[in-house]
Design an enzyme around this catalytic site. Structure first.
Site, PDB file in Angstrom:
ATOM      1  N   THR A   3      36.528  38.759  39.715  1.00 13.78           N
ATOM      2  CA  THR A   3      37.677  38.647  40.578  1.00 13.78           C
ATOM      3  C   THR A   3      37.367  37.756  41.779  1.00 13.78           C
ATOM      4  O   THR A   3      36.223  37.540  42.083  1.00 13.78           O
ATOM      5  CB  THR A   3      38.028  40.084  41.000  1.00 13.78           C
ATOM      6  OG1 THR A   3      38.284  40.829  39.825  1.00 13.78           O
ATOM      7  CG2 THR A   3      39.171  40.174  41.933  1.00 13.78           C
ATOM      8  N   THR A  10      42.372  37.630  39.451  1.00 13.10           N
ATOM      9  CA  THR A  10      41.230  37.835  38.566  1.00 13.10           C
ATOM     10  C   THR A  10      41.531  37.425  37.133  1.00 13.10           C
ATOM     11  O   THR A  10      42.690  37.277  36.743  1.00 13.10           O
ATOM     12  CB  THR A  10      40.833  39.329  38.590  1.00 13.10           C
ATOM     13  OG1 THR A  10      39.618  39.511  37.872  1.00 13.10           O
ATOM     14  CG2 THR A  10      41.924  40.202  37.998  1.00 13.10           C
ATOM     15  N   ILE A  11      40.457  37.257  36.364  1.00 10.73           N
ATOM     16  CA  ILE A  11      40.547  37.281  34.900  1.00 10.73           C
ATOM     17  C   ILE A  11      39.709  38.455  34.375  1.00 10.73           C
ATOM     18  O   ILE A  11      39.392  38.522  33.208  1.00 10.73           O
ATOM     19  CB  ILE A  11      40.113  35.954  34.256  1.00 10.73           C
ATOM     20  CG1 ILE A  11      38.738  35.503  34.754  1.00 10.73           C
ATOM     21  CG2 ILE A  11      41.171  34.873  34.489  1.00 10.73           C
ATOM     22  CD1 ILE A  11      38.196  34.270  34.039  1.00 10.73           C
ATOM     23  N   SER A  67      41.695  48.021  41.109  1.00 16.48           N
ATOM     24  CA  SER A  67      41.103  48.427  42.383  1.00 16.48           C
ATOM     25  C   SER A  67      41.315  47.377  43.468  1.00 16.48           C
ATOM     26  O   SER A  67      40.790  47.523  44.576  1.00 16.48           O
ATOM     27  CB  SER A  67      39.598  48.668  42.219  1.00 16.48           C
ATOM     28  OG  SER A  67      39.352  49.749  41.352  1.00 16.48           O
ATOM     29  N   GLY A 111      34.966  42.518  42.943  1.00 11.45           N
ATOM     30  CA  GLY A 111      33.904  43.492  42.755  1.00 11.45           C
ATOM     31  C   GLY A 111      34.261  44.682  41.898  1.00 11.45           C
ATOM     32  O   GLY A 111      33.556  45.698  41.930  1.00 11.45           O
ATOM     33  N   GLY A 112      35.366  44.623  41.131  1.00 12.94           N
ATOM     34  CA  GLY A 112      35.695  45.743  40.256  1.00 12.94           C
ATOM     35  C   GLY A 112      35.856  47.027  41.042  1.00 12.94           C
ATOM     36  O   GLY A 112      36.574  47.095  42.048  1.00 12.94           O
TER      37      GLY A 112
END
EC number: 2.3.2.2
Length: 580
Positions: A387, A405-406, A459, A479-480
């Site tokens: 992201t 993001t992808i 998130s 950062g997920g």
């Protein structure tokens, strides 16, 4: 904040110094913080070329929206592993003239042919990497629809003008950085197995190296088509190419899926905390809900007097994170499909009850921490959520905080043939089976189960902070699962400890997400005695090299815009002072 002040905050067990390079600490081996100061405008993104594209647009008379669109499209070219036009995201906008804050959801959506059990075998067990690699992992992209919608509503320059910098970068090429080269190597197997990706990111099967020049001719043609009409992505030549590539490779996205895609304006999640008002994304992002939930659990703790990274402060932060992520797994999902009790989860009364359950001298193991049951939640709040992120502010204090993001590194590892578009693997952000962790270790349940046209839970936490109705700061990060806690700590550093933007972004981070029951800390930034004290209280600590690639813009007391890009990445802040 002065070095002297920070040392005063660090009397309890802190041995690192935040008084190097621009007043900020940096991870071991990382570059210096890339910061800038300016009065009229600021663009901060994950790559210098993208930030420069945004400032170029400001210099042509564009506003923050124009600059944000140009920056985002440029990132799609120069950072293809993290985000791009084959993905989606969330945009938070503050109008400078009115102060109104709006939220745009342009997240990817599940195709019409998607089913709840598409990634499990006949025994109900997950099929290895089925939701991560290849065409079946791809959700319907939303980036172009989102950028076009916000530009149509708020942009001032012509659409073709804001697309132009990205076209130039794709056609003329740019120098490959070590960061890009290493990301290609880390996904080499899957990229080389896809002919279209192989043709772009290798030379006859040899991945590009640092210092090489990367030209993306197909992507340049795609961007020129988008510059003529962004709807070409969804109903025109680009849509036909994507649907054809999907059909040829077992993917699920059809022309009907693309034609039906629409971004959604949603009401932002906002809450008052101490002297400021914090706004962020609502579901289907969990970011805003849990950012506010954690801050409310912290409440009025006098962290400033205790000191920066005092064990008591860190313990409460971590325990609040544990609670929030437990609630996330139970309640958060696409609000168009499930009821998400946003107002109750961010209610200070609920936070106060949760805080009363936290013991100051020991942890509550995650197997003892559960999501609150619906009846209790109603009772407590009745009357008696790879992201990239960019942040832009213009001279009217219009603000864009956008995370997109992808998903994983290079998404699904495939490129739609003939388009140059790296496609996402966003289907992995659904709960592919109850209790099965995704790429980032997050678990979910029925609220985030796969369904046609449903949006997967996220998130992403783009944030805008105001004080007395005026812009105070904006921040965000990739950062997920660590996004929420990264943004939380940057805001905390500025609003509680009065750090400048560079120090706040560079400061060491920690993270807990309920499951797995581990406290992650950046190994370079925490004093050994502090970690020993946290372990004594029962925290199971795992030291990691570092995470996130955050950026922020803070308004100083003198009225200057102070921008900072994360030293963990290669981004840059670029200020605009009226000369270019």
């Amino acid at each position: 904040m002065t070095c002297q002040t920070l040392r005063r905050f660090s009397v309890t067990l802190i041995s690192i110094s935040l008084c190097i390079v621009g007043g900020a600490s940096t991870p071991t081996g990382a570059r210096a913080v890339q910061g800038d100061r300016a009065e009229r405008g600021m663009v901060v993104s994950a790559h210098p070329l993208a930030s420069e594209a945004g400032v170029e647009i400001l210099s042509q008379g564009g506003n923050a929206i124009d600059a944000a669109v140009a920056t985002a499209l440029a990132i799609s070219v120069v950072e293809p592993f993290s985000a791009g036009i084959g993905g989606g995201g969330f945009l938070l906008l503050r109008e400078g003239d009115t102060g109104e804050i709006r939220a745009l959801d342009f997240r990817e959506r599940a195709p019409l042919a998607a089913t709840s059990d598409m990634y499990v075998d006949e025994n109900g067990d997950p099929i290895e990497r089925a939701s991560l690699d290849g065409h079946r992992a791809v959700a319907v992209p939303g980036t172009i629809a989102g950028l076009a919608r916000v530009h149509e509503t708020y942009g001032e320059l012509p659409w073709s003008t804001v697309v132009a910098p990205a076209i130039r970068l794709a056609q003329d090429g740019f120098t490959v950085s070590d960061r890009l080269a290493s990301r290609v190597r880390s996904r080499e197997e899957v990229l080389l197995s896809n002919p279209a990706a192989r043709a772009i990111f290798s030379r006859d099967g040899a991945p590009y190296r640092e210092g090489d020049r990367l030209v993306q001719a197909d992507l340049g043609r795609t961007l020129r088509s988008i510059a003529r009409d962004p709807q070409n992505f969804y109903t025109g030549d680009i849509a036909r190419a994507i649907a054809s590539d999907m059909a040829a490779n077992g993917g699920l996205i059809s022309r009907e899926d693309l034609q039906a895609y629409e971004p959604i304006w949603r009401s932002p999640v906002c809450g008052d905390w101490r002297s400021v008002r914090i706004c962020s994304m609502p579901p289907p992002s969990s970011g805003g809900v849990h950012l506010l939930q954690i801050l409310h659990i912290i409440g009025d703790l006098d962290a400033r007097s205790l000191g920066w990274h005092h064990p008591d402060v860190l313990h409460l932060l971590v325990e609040a994170m544990r609670v929030a992520y437990a609630d996330r797994a139970e309640y958060l999902g696409d609000p168009d499909f499930v009821e998400v009790p946003v107002a109750r989860l961010i209610d200070p009364r609920y936070a106060s009850w949760r805080r009363s359950q936290i013991e100051g001298d020991r942890v509550r193991r995650s197997d003892r921490v559960e999501a609150v049951d619906p009846q209790t939640l109603r009772r407590l709040t009745s009357e008696s959520t790879d992201t990239t992120h960019l942040t832009v502010v213009d001279d009217r204090r219009t603000v864009v905080s956008m995370t997109f993001t992808i998903n994983g590194n290079f998404g699904a590892g495939v490129v739609a043939a003939g388009t140059g578009i790296v496609l996402n693997n966003e289907m992995d952000d659904f709960a592919i089976a109850p209790g099965v962790p995704n790429l980032y270790g997050l678990v979910g349940d029925e609220a985030n189960a796969i369904a046609p046209r449903k949006t997967p839970l996220s998130s992403m936490t783009p944030a805008i902070v105001t004080e007395n109705g005026e812009f105070r700061m904006a921040a965000g990060s990739p950062g997920g699962s660590t996004i929420i806690t990264t943004v939380l700590q940057i805001l905390f550093n500025v609003l509680v400890y009065d750090m400048d933007a560079e120090s706040a972004v560079a400061a060491p981070r920690l993270h807990h997400q309920w499951l797995p029951d581990r406290l992650w800390v950046e190994r370079w930034g925490f004093d050994a005695m502090t970690l020993q004290e946290l372990e004594r209280r029962g925290h199971q600590i795992e030291e990691l090299p570092g995470w996130g690639n955050a950026n922020a813009i803070v308004l100083t007391e003198e009225g200057m815009l102070e921008g900072a890009a994360d030293p963990r990445g290669e981004g840059a802040a670029r200020g605009f002072s009226g000369l270019y």
